[in-house]
Design a protein around this motif. Structure first.
Motif, PDB file in Angstrom:
ATOM      1  N   LEU A 113       0.829  -1.204   0.000  1.00  0.00           N
ATOM      2  CA  LEU A 113       0.000   0.000   0.000  1.00  0.00           C
ATOM      3  C   LEU A 113       0.865   1.256   0.000  1.00  0.00           C
ATOM      4  CD1 LEU A 113      -2.836   1.233   0.109  1.00  0.00           C
ATOM      5  CD2 LEU A 113      -2.723   1.097   2.602  1.00  0.00           C
ATOM      6  N   HIS A 114       1.926   1.258   0.791  1.00  0.00           N
ATOM      7  CA  HIS A 114       2.828   2.416   0.815  1.00  0.00           C
ATOM      8  C   HIS A 114       3.543   2.588  -0.526  1.00  0.00           C
ATOM      9  CE1 HIS A 114       2.192   2.409   5.168  1.00  0.00           C
ATOM     10  NE2 HIS A 114       2.717   3.616   5.169  1.00  0.00           N
ATOM     11  N   LEU A 115       3.947   1.492  -1.130  1.00  0.00           N
ATOM     12  CA  LEU A 115       4.595   1.567  -2.443  1.00  0.00           C
ATOM     13  C   LEU A 115       3.632   2.152  -3.486  1.00  0.00           C
ATOM     14  CD1 LEU A 115       6.454  -1.861  -2.400  1.00  0.00           C
ATOM     15  CD2 LEU A 115       7.572   0.374  -2.655  1.00  0.00           C
ATOM     16  N   ILE A 116       2.370   1.738  -3.438  1.00  0.00           N
ATOM     17  CA  ILE A 116       1.374   2.242  -4.385  1.00  0.00           C
ATOM     18  C   ILE A 116       1.128   3.729  -4.160  1.00  0.00           C
ATOM     19  CG2 ILE A 116      -1.077   2.135  -5.014  1.00  0.00           C
ATOM     20  CD1 ILE A 116      -0.932  -0.901  -4.473  1.00  0.00           C
ATOM     21  N   GLN A 117       1.047   4.131  -2.897  1.00  0.00           N
ATOM     22  CA  GLN A 117       0.816   5.541  -2.577  1.00  0.00           C
ATOM     23  C   GLN A 117       1.982   6.424  -3.022  1.00  0.00           C
ATOM     24  OE1 GLN A 117       0.015   5.389   1.618  1.00  0.00           O
ATOM     25  NE2 GLN A 117      -2.126   4.840   1.346  1.00  0.00           N
ATOM     26  N   HIS A 118       3.150   5.821  -3.179  1.00  0.00           N
ATOM     27  CA  HIS A 118       4.331   6.557  -3.654  1.00  0.00           C
ATOM     28  C   HIS A 118       4.752   6.066  -5.041  1.00  0.00           C
ATOM     29  CE1 HIS A 118       4.369   7.237   0.691  1.00  0.00           C
ATOM     30  NE2 HIS A 118       5.063   8.314   0.447  1.00  0.00           N
ATOM     31  N   LYS A 119       3.771   5.663  -5.838  1.00  0.00           N
ATOM     32  CA  LYS A 119       4.052   5.162  -7.187  1.00  0.00           C
ATOM     33  C   LYS A 119       4.964   6.120  -7.948  1.00  0.00           C
ATOM     34  CE  LYS A 119       1.770   4.325 -11.623  1.00  0.00           C
ATOM     35  NZ  LYS A 119       0.508   4.438 -12.374  1.00  0.00           N
ATOM     36  N   ASN A 120       6.000   5.556  -8.574  1.00  0.00           N
ATOM     37  CA  ASN A 120       6.979   6.310  -9.371  1.00  0.00           C
ATOM     38  C   ASN A 120       7.815   7.272  -8.530  1.00  0.00           C
ATOM     39  OD1 ASN A 120       6.199   5.048 -11.807  1.00  0.00           O
ATOM     40  ND2 ASN A 120       4.535   6.520 -12.082  1.00  0.00           N
ATOM     41  N   GLN A 121       7.745   7.133  -7.206  1.00  0.00           N
ATOM     42  CA  GLN A 121       8.597   7.907  -6.305  1.00  0.00           C
ATOM     43  C   GLN A 121       9.437   6.933  -5.485  1.00  0.00           C
ATOM     44  OE1 GLN A 121       6.420  10.675  -3.819  1.00  0.00           O
ATOM     45  NE2 GLN A 121       4.896  11.027  -5.399  1.00  0.00           N
ATOM     46  N   VAL A 122      10.558   7.411  -4.986  1.00  0.00           N
ATOM     47  CA  VAL A 122      11.382   6.564  -4.131  1.00  0.00           C
ATOM     48  C   VAL A 122      10.777   6.552  -2.733  1.00  0.00           C
ATOM     49  CG1 VAL A 122      13.649   6.212  -3.097  1.00  0.00           C
ATOM     50  CG2 VAL A 122      13.471   7.009  -5.457  1.00  0.00           C
ATOM     51  N   LEU A 123      10.453   5.368  -2.247  1.00  0.00           N
ATOM     52  CA  LEU A 123       9.986   5.196  -0.873  1.00  0.00           C
ATOM     53  C   LEU A 123      11.228   4.996  -0.019  1.00  0.00           C
ATOM     54  CD1 LEU A 123       7.522   4.897   0.998  1.00  0.00           C
ATOM     55  CD2 LEU A 123       7.543   2.456   0.505  1.00  0.00           C
ATOM     56  N   GLU A 124      11.522   5.993   0.807  1.00  0.00           N
ATOM     57  CA  GLU A 124      12.776   5.982   1.552  1.00  0.00           C
ATOM     58  C   GLU A 124      12.858   4.794   2.510  1.00  0.00           C
ATOM     59  OE1 GLU A 124      15.501   8.989   4.294  1.00  0.00           O
ATOM     60  OE2 GLU A 124      13.348   9.301   4.100  1.00  0.00           O
ATOM     61  N   ARG A 125      13.964   4.118   2.462  1.00  0.00           N
ATOM     62  CA  ARG A 125      14.170   2.892   3.240  1.00  0.00           C
ATOM     63  C   ARG A 125      14.004   3.131   4.742  1.00  0.00           C
ATOM     64  NH1 ARG A 125      16.729  -1.699   1.641  1.00  0.00           N
ATOM     65  NH2 ARG A 125      17.689  -3.013   3.222  1.00  0.00           N
ATOM     66  N   SER A 126      14.658   4.150   5.261  1.00  0.00           N
ATOM     67  CA  SER A 126      14.603   4.427   6.692  1.00  0.00           C
ATOM     68  C   SER A 126      13.185   4.775   7.126  1.00  0.00           C
ATOM     69  CB  SER A 126      15.563   5.574   7.038  1.00  0.00           C
ATOM     70  OG  SER A 126      15.492   5.896   8.398  1.00  0.00           O
TER      71      SER A 126
END
Length: 227
Positions: free
Chosen positions: A165-178
């Protein structure tokens, strides 16, 4: 009576801050003007705004640091950065820290309002995404924690579902690891990082039947979902 949308505006230049505040208020936004990052963070905690507009260069706490703190607590509230900086690496850093948009000074109020409305519309879509979300050839149901491919139901664990869900909400953006480690695991230590890598691998396997969907590893930053 319709409730006005609440916006936190953090701008340390008094004249610009007042102009932006008054302009937004003529469009029926409720604007909470803050003169530094610490004040803006306290206002965010107390008021829970629908959107934040943050100057990057501010006293006490800069906009990037403020955004990073906010993202630990809230992954969905839209953030727009205002800055005189124009270097590509500054723009990239802003997005990597969880910013949704980036407006370079000087800017027109019309452009700012268009971008605010676009992000608010996207936020409504995300809230509505408690309903099944189209993900390539799959349908993702966060409530049921399932992926549907044609008639095949693929079950997800709670953590797999939240991570996707977080990956989808940030589609085409880098989801910061930390950020995602602290949000879902509570800590970004080595062992949790290895655990997250395992979950990413599991998600890739469950999504492999649509080759247009990719979870990319952006070395040194995090992950990016594309489809």
């Amino acid at each position: 009576m319709t409730k006005n949308i609440k916006i936190v505006l953090a701008e340390d230049e008094p004249s610009l801050g007042q102009i932006v505040k008054e302009s937004l208020e003529t469009r029926n936004f409720e604007v909470l003007l803050c003169e530094n990052g610490e004040e803006a963070y306290k206002t965010f905690k107390a008021e829970q705004p629908e959107l934040l507009v943050l100057d990057v260069m501010m006293p006490k706490m800069d906009g990037f640091t403020l955004a990073k703190k906010i993202r630990v607590e809230d992954t969905e509230v839209p953030i727009i950065f205002l800055t005189a900086k124009s270097q590509t690496e500054d723009v990239v850093e802003g997005f990597n820290l969880g910013g949704n948009d980036y407006l370079k000074k000087p800017f027109s109020m019309e452009e700012l309002i268009v971008r605010i409305n676009a992000l608010l519309k996207r936020k409504k879509t995300i809230v509505a995404s408690k309903e099944p979300i189209s993900l390539g050839n799959y349908m993702f149901d966060a409530k049921k924690q399932t992926l549907l491919l044609n008639t095949e139901i693929i079950k997800l664990t709670h953590r797999e579902s939240q991570l996707l869900l977080h990956l989808i909400q940030h589609k085409n953006q880098v989801l910061e690891r930390s950020f995602i480690l602290k949000k879902l695991w509570g800590s970004d230590d080595f062992f949790n990082a290895r655990s997250m890598d395992v979950f990413i691998t599991k998600l890739r396997k469950k999504l492999k039947q649509d080759t247009s969907i990719q979870i990319l590893n952006v070395r040194g930053f995090g992950y990016k979902l594309t489809y």
